[in-house]
Motif scaffolding. Structure first.
Motif, PDB file in Angstrom:
ATOM      1  N   THR A  55      32.690 -10.290 -24.017  1.00  0.00           N
ATOM      2  CA  THR A  55      32.383  -8.875 -23.843  1.00  0.00           C
ATOM      3  C   THR A  55      33.155  -8.321 -22.650  1.00  0.00           C
ATOM      4  N   ARG A  58      34.626  -1.082 -20.422  1.00  0.00           N
ATOM      5  CA  ARG A  58      35.778  -0.265 -20.832  1.00  0.00           C
ATOM      6  C   ARG A  58      36.929  -0.419 -19.839  1.00  0.00           C
ATOM      7  N   LEU A  80      36.592   1.294 -33.205  1.00  0.00           N
ATOM      8  CA  LEU A  80      35.151   1.556 -33.243  1.00  0.00           C
ATOM      9  C   LEU A  80      34.774   2.234 -34.558  1.00  0.00           C
ATOM     10  N   VAL A  85      35.349  -3.599 -33.740  1.00  0.00           N
ATOM     11  CA  VAL A  85      34.885  -3.627 -32.361  1.00  0.00           C
ATOM     12  C   VAL A  85      33.521  -2.936 -32.310  1.00  0.00           C
ATOM     13  N   VAL A  87      29.920  -1.965 -29.766  1.00  0.00           N
ATOM     14  CA  VAL A  87      29.449  -1.693 -28.410  1.00  0.00           C
ATOM     15  C   VAL A  87      28.025  -2.209 -28.281  1.00  0.00           C
ATOM     16  N   TYR A  97      32.074  -3.995 -24.752  1.00  0.00           N
ATOM     17  CA  TYR A  97      32.782  -4.008 -26.034  1.00  0.00           C
ATOM     18  C   TYR A  97      33.050  -5.453 -26.441  1.00  0.00           C
ATOM     19  N   HIS A 232      24.345   0.992 -32.061  1.00  0.00           N
ATOM     20  CA  HIS A 232      25.800   1.094 -32.187  1.00  0.00           C
ATOM     21  C   HIS A 232      26.189   1.814 -33.472  1.00  0.00           C
TER      22      HIS A 232
END
Length: 263
Positions: A55, A58, A80, A85, A87, A97, A232
């Motif tokens: 993990t 950002r 995303l 990917v 979160v 991430y 997410h």
């Protein structure tokens, strides 16, 4: 002969990386790599390989990837959106991430939006080709044990009345099918502010996109998530948010329509 947007060795590296994140890794194959190639650009694959496992905040991710801010933001947002990917929140409630597993994992996230376009149709066609190749050529090991029980390769036999088939064998259950009461009790026990989401069913939507529509006319939105995964999915617009009362009502409705509940 297959055409590749990205060199196959890069895709293989990414598949290995995503498998490393999973307790249910998929055996790699050209059919699997070709599915990746339908959805991800070379730039996105390079980004994921540079990202690696584990993990990252950002800022850590930005420092690790080494792109200028505009390109970094553009590719991360695309990943995303497409789902490889995800979160999550760390112990300090900060966003981190990480790369998803392949399947279960990314494949569902990619299809849960219910998008019907050329890219998703090709993705679905290649998933179907992977399953078909596995069973036609006797190489079922390319599909992990978990997916064998719930994947889009399974079909439902319709019958006008219940039938008993005597096998004279002891069968060991391989997946988890739950009574409706156990599912509704699970939802009822959640806090009112718990995240719950619902999105498109990968298995039936994949079949829809290749022209093999569900013959029992179930709603397409049936795949539910709770907790961090749901948060997410809601945040990225992959699934929509529902309340626990809505979830309970939907489960009962699906049960009345003949659905069984699996995890």
């Amino acid at each position: 002969m297959r055409q590749w947007k990205t060199p196959k060795d890069k895709i293989e590296q990414l598949a290995d990386l995503m498998n490393e994140q999973s307790v249910h890794p998929l055996q790699t194959s050209d059919e699997l790599f070709h599915i990746f190639d339908a959805a991800l650009s070379t730039e996105e694959i390079d980004f994921l390989l540079a990202m690696g496992g584990g993990t990252h905040s950002r800022h850590e991710l930005y420092e690790k990837i080494g792109l200028d801010q505009k390109e970094f933001d553009s590719i991360l947002q695309s990943l995303l959106y497409k789902g490889p990917v995800a979160v999550i929140r760390d112990a300090d409630d900060m966003k981190s991430y990480h790369i998803m597993t392949i399947y279960p994992g990314w494949f569902e996230f990619y299809m849960m939006r219910g998008i019907d376009d050329a890219e998703h149709r090709e993705f679905a066609r290649r998933i179907e080709k992977m399953y078909t190749a596995a069973y036609e050529f006797g190489n079922e090991d390319v599909i992990n044990e978990l997916v064998k029980d719930v994947g889009p390769h399974l079909s439902v036999a319709l019958t006008s009345e219940p039938k008993t088939i005597k096998l004279n064998e002891t069968l060991t259950p391989e997946n988890h099918v739950y009574e409706v009461s156990s599912i509704t009790e699970l939802f009822a026990g959640l806090d009112d502010d718990e995240f719950i989401s619902v999105g498109h069913c990968l298995c039936r939507f994949e079949k829809e996109l290749i022209g093999d529509s569900c013959r029992v006319h179930m709603p397409m939105e049936t795949c539910m998530s709770i907790g961090p995964a749901a948060e997410h999915l809601i945040e990225q617009g992959i699934s929509r948010k529902i309340s626990k009362n809505e979830a309970i009502s939907m489960v009962k409705k699906f049960q009345d329509m003949g659905c069984v509940h699996q995890t």
